[in-house]
Design an enzyme around this catalytic site. Sequence first.
Site, PDB file in Angstrom:
ATOM      1  N   LEU A   1       7.794  47.907  58.227  1.00 40.50           N
ATOM      2  CA  LEU A   1       7.914  46.447  58.284  1.00 40.50           C
ATOM      3  C   LEU A   1       8.879  45.943  57.215  1.00 40.50           C
ATOM      4  O   LEU A   1       9.852  45.255  57.510  1.00 40.50           O
ATOM      5  CB  LEU A   1       6.543  45.792  58.110  1.00 40.50           C
ATOM      6  CG  LEU A   1       6.528  44.252  58.137  1.00 40.50           C
ATOM      7  CD1 LEU A   1       7.015  43.713  59.485  1.00 40.50           C
ATOM      8  CD2 LEU A   1       5.143  43.710  57.812  1.00 40.50           C
TER       9      LEU A   1
ATOM     10  N   TRP B   1      10.565  51.203  51.153  1.00 35.68           N
ATOM     11  CA  TRP B   1       9.249  51.309  50.496  1.00 35.68           C
ATOM     12  C   TRP B   1       8.167  51.732  51.490  1.00 35.68           C
ATOM     13  O   TRP B   1       7.098  51.160  51.551  1.00 35.68           O
ATOM     14  CB  TRP B   1       8.836  49.987  49.829  1.00 35.68           C
ATOM     15  CG  TRP B   1       9.851  49.436  48.879  1.00 35.68           C
ATOM     16  CD1 TRP B   1      10.486  48.231  48.970  1.00 35.68           C
ATOM     17  CD2 TRP B   1      10.358  50.064  47.698  1.00 35.68           C
ATOM     18  NE1 TRP B   1      11.362  48.075  47.920  1.00 35.68           N
ATOM     19  CE2 TRP B   1      11.298  49.180  47.112  1.00 35.68           C
ATOM     20  CE3 TRP B   1      10.108  51.290  47.063  1.00 35.68           C
ATOM     21  CZ2 TRP B   1      11.991  49.488  45.947  1.00 35.68           C
ATOM     22  CZ3 TRP B   1      10.798  51.593  45.894  1.00 35.68           C
ATOM     23  CH2 TRP B   1      11.721  50.688  45.352  1.00 35.68           C
ATOM     24  N   ILE B   2       8.473  52.764  52.273  1.00 32.92           N
ATOM     25  CA  ILE B   2       7.560  53.182  53.340  1.00 32.92           C
ATOM     26  C   ILE B   2       6.752  54.414  52.910  1.00 32.92           C
ATOM     27  O   ILE B   2       7.302  55.515  52.780  1.00 32.92           O
ATOM     28  CB  ILE B   2       8.347  53.482  54.639  1.00 32.92           C
ATOM     29  CG1 ILE B   2       9.308  52.332  54.981  1.00 32.92           C
ATOM     30  CG2 ILE B   2       7.382  53.771  55.776  1.00 32.92           C
ATOM     31  CD1 ILE B   2       8.658  50.977  55.194  1.00 32.92           C
TER      32      ILE B   2
ATOM     33  N   ASN C   1      -3.930  43.197  57.830  1.00 34.92           N
ATOM     34  CA  ASN C   1      -5.299  42.759  57.533  1.00 34.92           C
ATOM     35  C   ASN C   1      -6.242  43.952  57.417  1.00 34.92           C
ATOM     36  O   ASN C   1      -7.115  43.993  56.552  1.00 34.92           O
ATOM     37  CB  ASN C   1      -5.812  41.802  58.616  1.00 34.92           C
ATOM     38  CG  ASN C   1      -5.388  40.380  58.354  1.00 34.92           C
ATOM     39  OD1 ASN C   1      -5.225  39.972  57.211  1.00 34.92           O
ATOM     40  ND2 ASN C   1      -5.199  39.616  59.415  1.00 34.92           N
TER      41      ASN C   1
ATOM     42  N   GLU D   1       1.675  45.193  50.485  1.00 32.32           N
ATOM     43  CA  GLU D   1       0.806  44.582  51.500  1.00 32.32           C
ATOM     44  C   GLU D   1       0.396  43.165  51.112  1.00 32.32           C
ATOM     45  O   GLU D   1      -0.774  42.785  51.209  1.00 32.32           O
ATOM     46  CB  GLU D   1      -0.400  45.482  51.770  1.00 32.32           C
ATOM     47  CG  GLU D   1       0.092  46.843  52.229  1.00 32.32           C
ATOM     48  CD  GLU D   1      -0.940  47.675  52.925  1.00 32.32           C
ATOM     49  OE1 GLU D   1      -1.908  47.114  53.457  1.00 32.32           O
ATOM     50  OE2 GLU D   1      -0.751  48.895  52.954  1.00 32.32           O
TER      51      GLU D   1
END
Length: 393
Positions: free
Chosen positions: A139, A170-171, A249, A372
């Site tokens: 993302l 940054w995965i 979430n 996140e």
Amino acid sequence: MPKTDLYQSPDYYLLDELLSEEHLLIRKTVRDWVKKELSPIIEEHAQNATFPKQLLKGLAELGAFGPTIPVEYGGAGLDYIAYGIMMQEIERGDSGIRSTASVQGSLVMYPIYAYGSEEQRKKYLPKLASGEMMGCFGLTEPDHGSDPGGMTTNFKDMGDHYLLNGAKMWISNAPFADIAVVWAKSEAGKIHGLLVERGMEGFSTPETHNKWSLRASATGELVFDNVKILKGNLLPNVAGLKGPLGCLNQARYGIAWGALGCAMDCYDTALRYTKQRKQFGKPIAAFQLQQKKLAEMITEITKAQLLVWRLGILKNENRATPAQISMAKRNSVETAITIAREARQMLGGMGITGEYPIMRHMMNLESVITYEGTHDIHLLITGMDITGEDAFK
């Protein structure tokens, strides 16, 4: 010679009484595994900035990959309290290893389960649950972090396939992942999820080096240069930011429990150390300032334990809101990072060594407080929820 892991979890308000026998058994199983398999090797991997791939098999056997995914797809079919407990125990060991499990379960398996076709579920989920396949989640981009709607990664409809271009940054898990759930914009500007498999021409995953945080976690980029994606690899049941945010979430919920594991480990370490370390003729635990620090730590931990437990009940009842999850993620990480810094001081010079886990937790939490949803963004999510005013724009 590896040090024996003496960890005992603090439970000042007897919250274990709120847990079922199954929850307690799951916790003991994961805790025993962490003490036996993770704790003895994690300092060396963190010092050397290497990912302990040998732990993947054990994580899969524990059911840590997709614990809430139904059994028919290879998941453990557990509730959200069990999921939280598992993440707490694993992150108590190391945030980077919890990240690996979180990404696999919440950011790869969850979107395939929630937004994928039945064919996609059957093809990928059992292999991801068993660890036969590992995944990552694309993302964040080099120029788009807190504002994912501004992403530039895109795909074009070429008739019998899509053509994907762009990059993600940054995965977690990228360097070794077999599959990536990638969020990209269609020609109409709508965000969709695509399943990109290692080996597809034009797809590469360069590793990110020189990290001072999450050093035992594998981080990388996802680069797409005219990657051909079969039409069957598009997640059919979601469009827009709702897709990736729904996954986040799930993961943020796991972090709310997980970061608290770091706090509990730092507190437990500091408590044990201050009882043993003597200065001026008595244990430093007998001095008022040390007692103040310990008392404040256990108070904040207890408040956070109540918060995540209640959030777990709401999640089980499908009533937990994204804003409630944001509050818990932010609170747990802030609690953990404050406790880690205080605990480091209490251990004096020993606190900076790999002899104890505190400095490693401190450095890891600097990533957890940002990824996140950054600390500030989560604050604004709460602000927007209580005022009805959007401060993002």
